[in-house]
Design an enzyme around this catalytic site. Structure first.
Site, PDB file in Angstrom:
ATOM      1  N   TYR A 231       0.819  -1.217   0.000  1.00 57.86           N
ATOM      2  CA  TYR A 231       0.000   0.000   0.000  1.00 57.86           C
ATOM      3  C   TYR A 231       0.856   1.272   0.000  1.00 57.86           C
ATOM      4  O   TYR A 231       0.876   2.022  -0.982  1.00 57.86           O
ATOM      5  CB  TYR A 231      -0.935  -0.043   1.207  1.00 57.86           C
ATOM      6  CG  TYR A 231      -1.796   1.174   1.405  1.00 57.86           C
ATOM      7  CD1 TYR A 231      -2.391   1.825   0.327  1.00 57.86           C
ATOM      8  CD2 TYR A 231      -2.050   1.660   2.682  1.00 57.86           C
ATOM      9  CE1 TYR A 231      -3.195   2.937   0.509  1.00 57.86           C
ATOM     10  CE2 TYR A 231      -2.864   2.755   2.886  1.00 57.86           C
ATOM     11  CZ  TYR A 231      -3.423   3.397   1.803  1.00 57.86           C
ATOM     12  OH  TYR A 231      -4.223   4.490   1.996  1.00 57.86           O
TER      13      TYR A 231
ATOM     14  N   ASP B  72       9.471  -7.721  -3.087  1.00 60.30           N
ATOM     15  CA  ASP B  72       8.171  -7.920  -2.437  1.00 60.30           C
ATOM     16  C   ASP B  72       7.778  -9.382  -2.624  1.00 60.30           C
ATOM     17  O   ASP B  72       7.838  -9.899  -3.743  1.00 60.30           O
ATOM     18  CB  ASP B  72       7.126  -6.992  -3.064  1.00 60.30           C
ATOM     19  CG  ASP B  72       5.852  -6.874  -2.244  1.00 60.30           C
ATOM     20  OD1 ASP B  72       5.266  -7.932  -1.918  1.00 60.30           O
ATOM     21  OD2 ASP B  72       5.433  -5.744  -1.944  1.00 60.30           O
TER      22      ASP B  72
ATOM     23  N   SER C  19       6.041   3.524  13.145  1.00 56.55           N
ATOM     24  CA  SER C  19       4.623   3.702  13.468  1.00 56.55           C
ATOM     25  C   SER C  19       4.470   4.465  14.766  1.00 56.55           C
ATOM     26  O   SER C  19       5.311   4.382  15.670  1.00 56.55           O
ATOM     27  CB  SER C  19       3.960   2.328  13.584  1.00 56.55           C
ATOM     28  OG  SER C  19       2.696   2.419  14.197  1.00 56.55           O
TER      29      SER C  19
ATOM     30  N   TYR D 221       2.695  -6.131  16.974  1.00 57.37           N
ATOM     31  CA  TYR D 221       3.097  -5.324  15.812  1.00 57.37           C
ATOM     32  C   TYR D 221       3.879  -4.098  16.255  1.00 57.37           C
ATOM     33  O   TYR D 221       4.962  -3.805  15.738  1.00 57.37           O
ATOM     34  CB  TYR D 221       1.858  -4.906  15.021  1.00 57.37           C
ATOM     35  CG  TYR D 221       2.113  -3.749  14.069  1.00 57.37           C
ATOM     36  CD1 TYR D 221       2.838  -3.933  12.902  1.00 57.37           C
ATOM     37  CD2 TYR D 221       1.643  -2.466  14.358  1.00 57.37           C
ATOM     38  CE1 TYR D 221       3.099  -2.879  12.036  1.00 57.37           C
ATOM     39  CE2 TYR D 221       1.883  -1.406  13.505  1.00 57.37           C
ATOM     40  CZ  TYR D 221       2.621  -1.614  12.350  1.00 57.37           C
ATOM     41  OH  TYR D 221       2.872  -0.564  11.512  1.00 57.37           O
TER      42      TYR D 221
ATOM     43  N   LYS E 214       7.984  -2.805  15.686  1.00 57.48           N
ATOM     44  CA  LYS E 214       8.419  -1.500  15.187  1.00 57.48           C
ATOM     45  C   LYS E 214       9.393  -0.849  16.163  1.00 57.48           C
ATOM     46  O   LYS E 214      10.410  -0.270  15.758  1.00 57.48           O
ATOM     47  CB  LYS E 214       7.206  -0.598  14.947  1.00 57.48           C
ATOM     48  CG  LYS E 214       6.361  -1.004  13.753  1.00 57.48           C
ATOM     49  CD  LYS E 214       7.162  -0.988  12.456  1.00 57.48           C
ATOM     50  CE  LYS E 214       6.329  -1.303  11.243  1.00 57.48           C
ATOM     51  NZ  LYS E 214       7.125  -1.345  10.008  1.00 57.48           N
TER      52      LYS E 214
ATOM     53  N   PHE F  86       1.226   7.898  11.325  1.00 57.61           N
ATOM     54  CA  PHE F  86       0.014   7.651  12.062  1.00 57.61           C
ATOM     55  C   PHE F  86      -0.882   6.742  11.210  1.00 57.61           C
ATOM     56  O   PHE F  86      -0.492   5.620  10.924  1.00 57.61           O
ATOM     57  CB  PHE F  86      -0.565   8.979  12.551  1.00 57.61           C
ATOM     58  CG  PHE F  86       0.241   9.497  13.743  1.00 57.61           C
ATOM     59  CD1 PHE F  86      -0.341   9.573  14.993  1.00 57.61           C
ATOM     60  CD2 PHE F  86       1.583   9.829  13.625  1.00 57.61           C
ATOM     61  CE1 PHE F  86       0.398   9.989  16.103  1.00 57.61           C
ATOM     62  CE2 PHE F  86       2.338  10.247  14.718  1.00 57.61           C
ATOM     63  CZ  PHE F  86       1.741  10.325  15.961  1.00 57.61           C
TER      64      PHE F  86
ATOM     65  N   ARG G 212     -11.049  -4.128  20.961  1.00 55.66           N
ATOM     66  CA  ARG G 212     -10.104  -5.075  20.388  1.00 55.66           C
ATOM     67  C   ARG G 212      -8.788  -5.019  21.159  1.00 55.66           C
ATOM     68  O   ARG G 212      -8.264  -3.926  21.413  1.00 55.66           O
ATOM     69  CB  ARG G 212      -9.880  -4.736  18.914  1.00 55.66           C
ATOM     70  CG  ARG G 212      -9.031  -5.696  18.140  1.00 55.66           C
ATOM     71  CD  ARG G 212      -9.056  -5.341  16.663  1.00 55.66           C
ATOM     72  NE  ARG G 212      -8.660  -3.954  16.402  1.00 55.66           N
ATOM     73  CZ  ARG G 212      -8.607  -3.411  15.201  1.00 55.66           C
ATOM     74  NH1 ARG G 212      -8.958  -4.120  14.136  1.00 55.66           N
ATOM     75  NH2 ARG G 212      -8.237  -2.153  15.049  1.00 55.66           N
TER      76      ARG G 212
END
Length: 340
Positions: A11, A31, A124, A149, A153, A177, A295
């Protein structure tokens, strides 16, 4: 001048590849296509008029990575290659540690042995955990992230800080962000595999009827409408920041230990329900939703102070939430047209 872009068909990676090519760089993509599809390569070529060099393999395969460095004179790297779903990382922690950290170390081994500098890391805002004050600037203390995750980072940043200090290399850590939106051509956008883990793709698919309802994870947060607040930044603005950071690193003499840290965001927080309403308004479509339990791994609120990037990189986010969400709907229409 060749730039290695790992995860370059993903993305944010694909949008950054476009901006790099438009800025005159040669791009080499690695990739493994685990979270992307090869047609993105064709679309990059359609947008830019130039086809990037592409290698389809997993960066954990060190021998193949070595062959790429032997075939090309790499002048820098922008590393996007990582698993990125907060919820999934809680369910598959070992997979996340292995994928996100081993691949990074393999690239740095090549940089070390070949005396290459100029490394940009896709980090992040999760490295801040739940910050005590808003907005979050680069001096905000780091906390142990809520998610696996986020931990990968934060560990990646520590590895790169030691790399820069130990070998006198130049590194930029870009803490962004929440990227949203699609390329204005509608040829690039977020391409979730299976059920989306991020808010905006789920909103998009719900509006398109692919999903019955959007799951809103919690409405009992201490925010204005009870839903979690994030800083949503347009992906093309974000891609341009990577090019600005690269140019800045390359302007600094080699053999200097440089560790630049930048927050990339809009400086404004929007709640989940505000995003849903903005999407409905921007595209004149309905998004049915249901409230679910919180979550695991999610934080309450996070939005950026990105003044440092504006000062040092001459960069700032320029695209509004509604403008970004319009591009999302055009991307969804494109994806539907590919099925016909």
């Amino acid at each position: 001048m060749a730039i290695l872009v790992t995860g370059g068909l993903g993305y944010i990676g694909s949008h950054t590849v476009v901006e790099l090519i438009n800025s005159g760089y040669e791009v080499v993509i690695v990739d493994d296509l685990s979270h992307s599809e090869k047609f993105i390569l064709n679309n990059i070529e359609e947008i830019t008029g130039k086809r990037p060099i592409f290698y389809p393999f997993d960066l954990k395969r060190k021998e193949l990575l070595t062959q790429v460095f032997e075939a090309h004179q790499i002048d820098g790297c922008i590393n996007f290659a990582a698993f990125k779903a907060v919820g999934e990382s809680q369910e598959k922690p070992v997979d996340y540690y292995e994928n996100n950290l081993f691949s990074l170390i393999n690239i740095l081994q090549e940089f070390k042995s070949r005396n290459i500098s100029n490394f940009i890391f896709s980090s992040s805002c999760t490295v801040y955990g739940q910050a005590d004050e808003m907005p979050i600037d680069e001096n905000t203390p780091l906390k142990m992230p809520e998610s696996v995750y986020g931990k990968t980072k934060q560990m990646g940043e520590e590895i790169l800080k030691d790399f820069a200090k130990g070998y006198k290399r130049k590194v930029s850590l870009l803490r962004y962000f929440n990227p949203i939106g699609a390329h204005p051509s509608a040829l690039l956008g977020e391409l979730p595999i299976g059920v989306p883990n991020n808010l905006v793709p789920y909103v998009m698919q719900t509006a398109a009827g692919i999903r019955e309802k959007l799951n809103v994870w919690g409405n009992d947060y201490p925010t204005e409408d009870g839903t979690a607040v994030r800083d949503y930044i347009y992906v093309v603005d974000l891609a341009k920041a990577h090019v600005a950071a690269l140019k800045n690193l390359m302007s600094i003499p080699n053999d200097e230990a440089v560790i630049d840290v930048y927050n990339l965001g809009t400086g404004k927080g929007s709640s989940v329900l505000e995003v849903v309403k903005a999407f409905e308004t921007a595209n004149n479509v309905a998004v049915p939703y249901q409230i679910c339990d919180r979550r695991e791994g999610d934080i309450t609120i996070a939005y950026a102070n990105a003044d440092k990037a504006e000062r040092n990189l001459n960069w700032k986010s320029e695209t509004s939430l509604e403008e970004a969400l319009k591009t999302v709907w055009e991307w969804q229409k494109y994806l539907e047209s590919r099925k016909n």
